[in-house]
Enzyme design. Sequence first.
Site, PDB file in Angstrom:
ATOM      1  N   LYS A 179      23.052  13.954  47.259  1.00 47.90           N
ATOM      2  CA  LYS A 179      21.643  13.760  46.898  1.00 47.90           C
ATOM      3  C   LYS A 179      21.494  12.666  45.853  1.00 47.90           C
ATOM      4  CE  LYS A 179      20.663  18.498  48.188  1.00 47.90           C
ATOM      5  NZ  LYS A 179      20.661  19.902  47.744  1.00 47.90           N
ATOM      6  N   ASP A 209      11.756  20.471  45.405  1.00 49.10           N
ATOM      7  CA  ASP A 209      12.529  21.191  46.413  1.00 49.10           C
ATOM      8  C   ASP A 209      11.729  22.353  46.994  1.00 49.10           C
ATOM      9  OD1 ASP A 209      14.851  21.412  47.938  1.00 49.10           O
ATOM     10  OD2 ASP A 209      15.818  22.798  46.544  1.00 49.10           O
ATOM     11  N   GLN A 264      20.548  23.316  42.303  1.00 45.29           N
ATOM     12  CA  GLN A 264      21.419  23.522  43.456  1.00 45.29           C
ATOM     13  C   GLN A 264      21.712  25.013  43.610  1.00 45.29           C
ATOM     14  OE1 GLN A 264      22.481  21.264  45.754  1.00 45.29           O
ATOM     15  NE2 GLN A 264      23.354  23.002  46.836  1.00 45.29           N
TER      16      GLN A 264
END
Length: 280
Positions: free
Chosen positions: A54, A121, A98
């Site tokens: 990412k 996200d 994450q």
Amino acid sequence: MTAELMIGTDLAAEMVAKAAERAAAVQEKYGVQPCLATVLVGDDPASATYVRMKQNRSKKAGIASRSVVLPAETTTEELVAEIRKLSEDPEVHGILLQHPVPAQIDERAAFEAIDPGKDVDGVTMLSFAAMAFGDPGFRSATPGGIMRLLAEYDVPLEGAHAVVIGRSPILGKPAGMLLLASNATVTYAHSRTRDLPELVRTADVVIAAVGKANFVRGDWLKPGAVVVDAGYNEGNVGDVHFEEAAEVARLITPVPGGVGPMTIALLLEQTVDAAEAQLG
């Protein structure tokens, strides 16, 4: 193999290129480079690889990266404090935690520490509510990427029966909400669903997000179904038995190269959206 592949790689590259153009425009207008902060707890090799991927894609899109790496023994309170610092930092426009996080951490509490305006996200409850009610807001990255891929391949959703296998709050549940918003009839299936193969055989669209390699078999599928494999397991294997499913389905996503690139592309696109909103 009879199914056509739904490749996410090319569409994702287009999305990243457009995000890069917009990021450059933001920097030219405001003198500020959009910034995505990634938070990693522990040293899980797969998670570390995802974060590096990412960050590399961010650079290609002209998006700055800030990396926060915390030890595996980090507590919920410590993680929440770090995320709140990023939420309050005006130089950070998007935040990615994450997941999964170590077992001792309350993941939901950590997600909710993200400023909703930086939730690129799409993991907070506010983002889920926006998806459920059709309001403006950030989409969960993988479900949002799936919807873009279905649109790219002109998959008709209105009136279609979609079965979502999996009910996680950041994949299965929001995927169902987005499909519902497109006027599909949605059934959620999960570990306690009875007669799962028979249920899946009624689906025009199958979203597999169960986290078990080769879980969905070819004889579970209605001939001509559209199959989206949102799983990723050891050995580059998805949640769908690809060879079997490809003999039955009309469209199917490969693993890798299907959903994965779309997830990252939407994350970067939404980071630029966040920067524009915060600066403008």
